[in-house]
Design an enzyme around this catalytic site. Structure first.
Site, PDB file in Angstrom:
ATOM      1  N   LEU A   1       6.389   7.397  -6.778  1.00  0.00           N
ATOM      2  CA  LEU A   1       5.401   7.502  -7.515  1.00  0.00           C
ATOM      3  C   LEU A   1       5.608   8.094  -9.028  1.00  0.00           C
ATOM      4  CD1 LEU A   1       2.686   8.648  -4.895  1.00  0.00           C
ATOM      5  CD2 LEU A   1       3.055   6.632  -5.732  1.00  0.00           C
ATOM      6  N   ASP A   2       4.940   7.542 -10.119  1.00  0.00           N
ATOM      7  CA  ASP A   2       5.513   8.296 -11.365  1.00  0.00           C
ATOM      8  C   ASP A   2       4.555   9.626 -11.216  1.00  0.00           C
ATOM      9  OD1 ASP A   2       2.883   7.892 -12.432  1.00  0.00           O
ATOM     10  OD2 ASP A   2       3.423   5.954 -13.025  1.00  0.00           O
ATOM     11  N   LYS A   3       4.911  10.424 -12.205  1.00  0.00           N
ATOM     12  CA  LYS A   3       4.359  11.796 -12.233  1.00  0.00           C
ATOM     13  C   LYS A   3       2.870  11.943 -12.339  1.00  0.00           C
ATOM     14  CE  LYS A   3       5.340  12.966 -16.919  1.00  0.00           C
ATOM     15  NZ  LYS A   3       3.966  13.129 -17.418  1.00  0.00           N
TER      16      LYS A   3
END
Length: 178
Positions: free
Chosen positions: A34-36
């Site tokens: 998951l991206d930040k």
């Protein structure tokens, strides 16, 4: 939490697991990322076959997200999302960066509010949903993964909660890596 096992990066996923009192006896890996700026379901495994089995080639598994955007959704844009949107992403392998401009695979899309939707994608290009919506003139203000590989986030109530998979979910995973 950052979806990396690199311990030199603060707030990496392993550090957060240990903070919650879980000290895995084996090496563990996140299945996908998951991206930040994205929240939600992430699977952790000690079986290194699983990430390759579900993230590569024809075996890619569905991922479902709740999305909120900065303005009212138009019906024709929902159709574009369903049919595929041309985006540019970068694949990185062996420290080589390769640009890919191509339409996304068709998605399952359901509008859930005036500026919100649920979308299921069947590939996992870098920041794919954000780029799809950006190509249509929207900015994503919230992105939350609620399901991956037909495993739902539902039993968990708050950020940071975790559970072990049940027998049915484990059987499904065993079939995928067999």
């Amino acid at each position: 939490v950052i979806c990396t096992t690199d311990r030199s990066i603060r707030h990496n996923i392993l550090e957060e697991l240990e903070y919650d009192g879980y000290f895995p006896p084996h090496r563990v890996f996140p299945v996908g990322r998951l991206d930040k700026d994205t929240s939600g379901l992430i699977l952790i495994t000690s079986d290194g076959r699983l990430p390759n089995s579900v993230l590569r080639g024809q075996a890619k598994q569905p991922k479902t997200y709740q999305v909120k955007v900065d303005k009212k959704l138009r019906l024709d844009d929902l159709d574009h999302l369903r049919n595929g949107v041309v985006i540019t992403t970068y694949a990185q392998r062996d420290k080589q960066k390769k640009m890919l401009t191509a339409p996304t695979l068709p998605s399952i899309v359901q509008q859930t509010g005036i500026n919100s939707l649920e979308i299921t994608i069947f590939e996992g290009r870098n920041r794919q949903i954000r780029k799809m919506l950006e190509a249509l003139g929207y900015t994503v203000v919230m992105l939350h993964r609620v399901e991956f590989m037909k495993i739902a986030l539902k039993p968990l109530e708050k950020e940071g909660d975790w559970v072990e998979l049940n027998l049915e979910e484990m059987r499904m995973i065993d079939e995928l890596i067999a």
